[in-house]
Design a protein around this motif. Structure first.
Motif, mmCIF file in Angstrom:
data_model
loop_
_atom_site.group_PDB
_atom_site.id
_atom_site.type_symbol
_atom_site.label_atom_id
_atom_site.label_comp_id
_atom_site.label_asym_id
_atom_site.label_seq_id
_atom_site.Cartn_x
_atom_site.Cartn_y
_atom_site.Cartn_z
ATOM 1 N N SER A 98 0.820 -1.213 0.000
ATOM 2 C CA SER A 98 0.000 0.000 0.000
ATOM 3 C C SER A 98 0.848 1.255 0.000
ATOM 4 N N GLN A 99 2.145 1.116 -0.218
ATOM 5 C CA GLN A 99 3.071 2.242 -0.286
ATOM 6 C C GLN A 99 3.217 2.963 1.046
ATOM 7 N N GLU A 100 2.731 2.390 2.127
ATOM 8 C CA GLU A 100 2.906 3.032 3.419
ATOM 9 C C GLU A 100 4.090 2.395 4.123
ATOM 10 N N TYR A 101 4.913 3.244 4.713
ATOM 11 C CA TYR A 101 6.085 2.713 5.400
ATOM 12 C C TYR A 101 5.719 2.291 6.817
ATOM 13 N N SER A 102 6.170 1.115 7.158
ATOM 14 C CA SER A 102 5.927 0.652 8.518
ATOM 15 C C SER A 102 7.176 -0.057 8.992
ATOM 16 N N ARG A 103 7.204 -0.270 10.268
ATOM 17 C CA ARG A 103 8.416 -0.802 10.862
ATOM 18 C C ARG A 103 8.707 -2.205 10.358
ATOM 19 N N TYR A 104 9.935 -2.426 9.971
ATOM 20 C CA TYR A 104 10.342 -3.723 9.427
ATOM 21 C C TYR A 104 11.310 -4.412 10.365
ATOM 22 N N MET A 105 12.336 -3.681 10.787
ATOM 23 C CA MET A 105 13.294 -4.295 11.715
ATOM 24 C C MET A 105 13.821 -3.229 12.646
ATOM 25 N N ILE A 106 14.230 -3.655 13.824
ATOM 26 C CA ILE A 106 14.863 -2.696 14.732
ATOM 27 C C ILE A 106 16.155 -3.284 15.271
ATOM 28 N N HIS A 107 17.008 -2.416 15.707
ATOM 29 C CA HIS A 107 18.287 -2.852 16.265
ATOM 30 C C HIS A 107 18.656 -1.848 17.343
ATOM 31 N N THR A 108 18.715 -2.357 18.578
ATOM 32 C CA THR A 108 19.102 -1.451 19.657
ATOM 33 C C THR A 108 20.549 -1.730 19.980
ATOM 34 N N MET A 109 21.318 -0.687 20.034
ATOM 35 C CA MET A 109 22.717 -0.899 20.367
ATOM 36 C C MET A 109 22.881 -0.752 21.872
ATOM 37 N N ALA A 110 24.042 -1.081 22.344
ATOM 38 C CA ALA A 110 24.296 -0.997 23.782
ATOM 39 C C ALA A 110 24.148 0.451 24.241
ATOM 40 N N LYS A 111 23.859 0.624 25.522
ATOM 41 C CA LYS A 111 23.363 1.901 26.041
ATOM 42 C C LYS A 111 24.188 3.123 25.672
ATOM 43 N N GLY A 112 25.475 3.079 25.778
ATOM 44 C CA GLY A 112 26.240 4.307 25.587
ATOM 45 C C GLY A 112 26.502 4.680 24.145
ATOM 46 N N TYR A 113 26.148 3.831 23.204
ATOM 47 C CA TYR A 113 26.512 4.064 21.815
ATOM 48 C C TYR A 113 25.570 5.077 21.191
ATOM 49 N N GLN A 114 26.102 6.163 20.663
ATOM 50 C CA GLN A 114 25.296 7.154 19.968
ATOM 51 C C GLN A 114 25.531 6.960 18.481
ATOM 52 N N VAL A 115 24.467 6.644 17.760
ATOM 53 C CA VAL A 115 24.638 6.375 16.329
ATOM 54 C C VAL A 115 24.771 7.698 15.587
#
Lengths: 499, 519
Positions: free
Chosen positions: B334-351
């Motif tokens: 439907s051309q709508e973006y929705s969440r596909y995957m997530i990745h949480t990094m360890a607490k102190g890491y700022q992406v």
């Protein structure tokens, strides 16, 4: 055990009990996995995680070659998304192709030196690609080898200027006619490289007749040839007198050409500014067309034998359909002086003209202006031109006693071309044609260096034509409306057509 | 039934290769042109069919996918569980390079996806060959490096350092110091045009041709400092996001932006472009993530969330990152973006930056403690074209390609919003003269505006009532004057036209002399 168990400790995984396993069919799983996990509530529960995961994985040996003498592997994906701005890239390639075209445009191959007087006619042998015959104003007839540009053999005998040369259908007999009132037949040596000069007498026959001859042409399929002089005479190889003659009016006939498709039809042009079409099977001429100026030469289109093009004294060439002579099919204008000779390419798509203004031009069969112009400081008035039988070369014979060999396509690469090279050339040609209407590309493709006298003469003709047009408009404006009819250029130059 | 499906599928594929609609031949009267065009259309159709068939049967690699069953959600799958399912070679693509001291890392991939250059803020530059996972060059420039970008090859990269931008060799040799760019915040390289573009601390955009070294364009954006610069790969237009929430689009030959859009209510933090050219994702400090359609310039979807970095993959998945949280959104049918995957990094890491690797199902993450790379099934284009980008190219192929790409280098004038316009005829739009009542309306509006201008109250007797009214009258006269001048001009034109009268008014003798152009 019947209900699904949600494991709260690991929020990223979802687990199912064994009962639901039976529902899944084995063929669905590409990466079907089940693993045991330790549990909540001290009860051992089998929890399964089902997912189908696939990631792009390539192995290097599918994309690299095995041995060093193999070809490199190429994988293609034609998706337009991978190629952004492809039109701009094509445009740049077209521009580069046009520039390269000009960089490699060296049409002059060489001159064939040997005659000591102006060249009056050229003939090509339909069964031998490499040879060409030329005749000069002092009676010297030579056979040249185009590849080495040297004389193979000479045919001495004519006493005055040789006006016409032609080769018979089977390529064994050369017919020449001249202003010494003779028609001579010569034997053509075989193509297998007999380079003997005077070992045997090459003259087959000499027929003397009443008047000087102006041109000769051989039937495309048959044993007859026609000469032009005071009237049109039809000869047979073995008869010393013409078997037939045609005459319409009292003026000399300047040139004669047989039709490539119909062996019994020929077209002639006379000094009374007429073009006449004869049919050998009937005893009277078929049609006559009178123009404003004299036609120097005629050529039939070998691919469309009902069309012919006439090279006229008033610097234009007129293409006609022989069935409908009242209007020219196309007027080809670009020369600035009388057009002396014309010849069609065997493809029927272009023709070459040589003119009194020292240039050779190549036209498209249906184009109003020339595609190409060849000129050299040393080339003087061009009296005869021929297109080679493989449509790659143009031979011009001129006043300065030289025959010159030119390429038909100025930037063509001669010699053996590898398949990859040929594909590249074809691609460049195609991309150039796609963008040839855009101004930058057009400017480069159109650019030719003209010798100053030709350039000036062209400008002068244009000024004169514009002035003529303006005066015509004013005359029309000053007279009663409708009293001066508009005549198209195609019809304008034709005075009348006579049945 | 099956045959129907197969032919429909093929038709969709063929449409993709046809590049638009065919010519309208019905309305043509010229027979020769009609015949030639019909021939050409036939050839185009044949080639589109051949390309569609090649796509169906001849593609060597399959694309990745993640298929959940039933109630499962795709974003519940962790990298660990994916790693357990895939083969060893693909597992190699998941790695974590821990480099804790040298600052947040930014990265760039070559167009073939084989080489990666990464730069730590404190001056650490590395080039890594991702097939062998070996660093080709590892160096420390001892200056802050804000951004790094590959040039046309893995042999050259540009690093935006503290005061100037430098171009380095693969061996780490400094080749050029580009002083004109100034203190650059973000770099972008236009591959087809060989233009290195940058935006610096003052918000100035620079375009430099790296083959000749000439500076093509040097423009003040006028919108202040901005550290968001992204290239639209479809038409090579540079886009920068500003602190007022506006997004501006630039091309190298005009000093004013092509388009200025107000996208967010706060500063714009990230921009990304879909490879098909008409989707743009922007993220702002107003905690919204908007997906824009660039053909209509309107937002088709708004998602909540902050994003420091955005990137679209070759297959259209959108990766966003904030803090230590990375998520990948995918568009369903439907051309709508929705969440596909997530990745949480360890607490102190700022992406700091997320970037999809071309032709692989891999997402590269540059963060404050180094570099990571995770697997995102289905994000990369599986089949590369050797003549566009070849991850397995030999040195001979690379050299040939460099020469050919240089020969096909596009001039900077060819950058435009719609790249398919090249070679098309320009529409000659006739300027419509505004009608009389429209002019009147404009005049009235101008007079009202002039009347409502608030005049400054001056002291020391300079704002006497008479003076105030006089000033107001002058303002109104000025507004009226511009219309009177316009009218006068039109009047003169009308008079000139009047002189060339039409034929019926002249005596019969003079009728033929009426100029044809006006009749």
């Amino acid at each position: 055990m019947a209900s699904p168990v949600w494991d709260n400790h690991l929020p990223t995984q979802l687990c199912f009990t064994t009962e639901r396993i039976g529902v899944f069919q084995p063929f669905l799983a590409t990466a079907y996995s089940a693993f045991h996990q330790n549990v909540v509530d001290n009860r051992l529960q089998i929890k399964l995680i089902i997912m189908r995961v696939k990631v792009i994985s390539r192995s290097a040996d599918e994309f690299t070659r095995e041995r060093s003498n193999d070809l490199q592997r190429v994988s293609r994906n034609y998706d337009p998304k991978l190629r952004p701005q492809e039109k701009a890239v094509e445009y740049v390639r077209a521009l580069n192709a046009a520039k390269l075209d000009k960089v490699f445009a060296r049409p002059f191959i060489g001159a064939m030196d040997g005659h000591i007087d102006a060249i009056s006619s050229i003939a090509k042998n339909p069964s031998h690609l490499k040879g060409i015959f030329s005749a000069s104003m002092d009676g010297d007839i030579r056979l040249w080898d185009i590849a080495s540009r040297k004389t193979v053999c000479q045919y001495p005998g004519h006493q005055g200027a040789v006006r016409g040369l032609t080769v018979s259908t089977d390529g064994r007999v050369l017919v020449s006619c001249g202003s010494d009132c003779t028609v001579r037949l010569w034997r053509i040596p075989l193509a297998s490289g007999i380079e003997s000069d005077d070992s045997s007498d090459k003259s087959l026959a000499t027929y003397v007749w009443k008047n000087a001859f102006w041109a000769v042409d051989h039937q495309w399929e048959g044993n007859l040839f026609a000469t032009a002089g005071a009237q049109v005479d039809i000869w047979d190889h073995n008869r010393s007198q013409p078997v037939n003659n045609f005459e319409w009016g009292n003026d000399t006939v300047i040139s004669v050409r047989f039709n490539p498709g119909e062996p019994n039809i020929l077209a002639t042009s006379g000094s009374d500014r007429s073009i006449t079409i004869y049919d050998l099977r009937t005893s009277s001429p078929a049609r006559k067309l009178i123009m404003r100026t004299k036609t120097n030469s005629i050529a039939w289109n070998p691919m469309e034998p009902m069309n012919f093009t006439a090279a006229n004294e008033n610097c234009n060439c007129y293409s006609f359909d022989a069935r409908k002579l009242e209007e020219a099919k196309c007027v080809h204008k670009d020369h600035v002086s009388a057009v002396m000779d014309i010849d069609y390419s065997p493809t029927g798509r272009e023709f070459v003209t040589g003119s009194y203004d020292r240039t050779v031009r190549i036209f498209q069969y249906n184009g109003g202006h020339s595609r190409e112009i060849y000129h050299t400081k040393r080339m003087q008035r061009v009296f005869c031109v021929k297109f080679s039988c493989d449509a790659s070369y143009v031979i011009s014979g001129s006043d300065d006693t030289n025959l010159r060999l030119w390429k038909a396509k100025a930037s063509e690469q001669l010699g053996v071309i590898l398949p990859r090279e040929r594909k590249k050339h074809e691609y460049m040609e195609a991309v150039k044609n796609r963008y040839k209407h855009l101004p930058e590309v057009k400017r480069i493709l159109r650019h030719r260096h003209l010798p100053k006298p030709i350039y000036k003469a062209g400008l002068l003709r244009r000024t004169m034509a514009d002035a003529e047009k303006r005066k015509e408009e004013r005359r029309r404006a000053h007279s009663a409306p409708g009293s001066i009819p508009r005549r198209s250029l195609r019809k304008n130059r034709i005075i009348q057509e006579i049945e | 039934m099956e045959i129907h499906d197969v032919s429909d599928e093929l038709e969709i594929k063929v449409k993709k290769y046809q590049r638009g609609e065919g010519a309208d031949l019905e309305s043509l009267k010229d027979k020769k042109l009609k015949g030639q065009l019909a021939n050409k259309e036939d050839l185009f159709k044949k080639s589109a069919n051949a390309a569609a068939k090649a796509e169906k049967w001849l593609m060597q690699t399959e694309e990745g996918r993640l298929e959940p069953d039933g109630l499962e959600k795709t974003w519940r799958f962790s990298q660990q569980s994916i790693a357990n399912e895939v083969d060893v070679a693909s597992r190699k693509n998941q790695f974590d390079l821990v480099l804790p001291d040298l600052g947040p890392y930014t990265l760039d991939y070559t167009s073939s996806g084989r080489y990666m250059v990464s730069a730590g803020r404190k001056g650490h530059l590395t080039i890594i060959d991702l097939h062998t996972l070996k660093p080709i060059k590892d160096m420390q420039v001892r200056e802050t490096v804000r951004d790094v970008v590959f040039l046309h090859n893995e042999f050259f990269f540009a690093a935006a350092q503290k005061k100037y931008t430098y171009i380095y060799n693969r061996a780490g040799t400094e080749l050029h110091c580009l002083k004109e760019h100034g203190a650059v915040l973000k770099l972008q390289f236009l591959k087809n045009h060989f233009l290195l573009s940058s935006i610096n601390k003052f918000g100035h955009l620079h375009y430099q041709d790296i083959t000749t070294g000439q500076m093509i364009g040097n423009y003040r954006s006028g919108l202040g400092r901005s550290d968001v610069l992204q290239l639209n790969p479809y038409n090579s237009v540079l886009t920068s996001g500003h602190s007022g929430g506006t997004v501006s689009m630039w091309k190298p030959t005009t000093p004013a932006p092509l388009v200025k859009m107000l996208c967010h209510r706060g500063p714009v933090t990230a921009i990304a472009f879909h490879p098909n050219g008409h989707l743009m994702a922007t993220a702002g400090m107003d905690k919204k993530l908007k997906i824009w359609d660039l053909r209509k310039y309107e937002a088709i979807q708004t998602l909540p969330g902050l994003a420091k970095s955005l990137d679209f993959s070759q297959k259209g998945m959108l990766a966003t990152s904030t803090g230590s949280f990375v998520q990948v959104l995918a568009a369903s049918d439907s051309q709508e973006y929705s969440r596909y995957m997530i990745h949480t990094m360890a607490k102190g890491y700022q992406v700091n930056k997320v970037l999809f690797r071309p032709y692989e199902d891999v997402l590269g993450i540059g963060h404050s403690n180094g570099l990571s790379s995770i697997l995102i099934p289905g994000s990369g284009e599986p089949n590369f074209d050797s003549w566009v980008a070849n991850p397995y190219e030999t040195s001979k192929q690379r050299r040939e390609k460099e020469v050919r790409v240089l020969l096909d280098k596009l001039p900077p004038e060819s950058i435009m919003l719609d790249p398919t316009q090249i070679g098309n005829l320009r529409n000659t739009k006739k300027k419509e003269k505004p009608k009389q009542h429209e002019i009147e309306a404009e005049k009235a509006a101008a007079i009202v505006a002039a009347k409502n201008v608030p005049l400054k109250k001056k002291t020391k007797g300079r704002s006497k009532p008479s003076k105030v009214t006089r000033k107001k009258q002058e303002g109104i006269e000025l507004a009226k004057r511009s219309f009177v001048e316009q009218n006068k001009e039109d009047g003169v034109m009308k008079k000139k036209q009047k002189r060339t009268t039409d034929a019926s008014e002249l005596p019969v003798a003079l009728q033929p002399f009426v100029s044809r152009k006006t009749t």
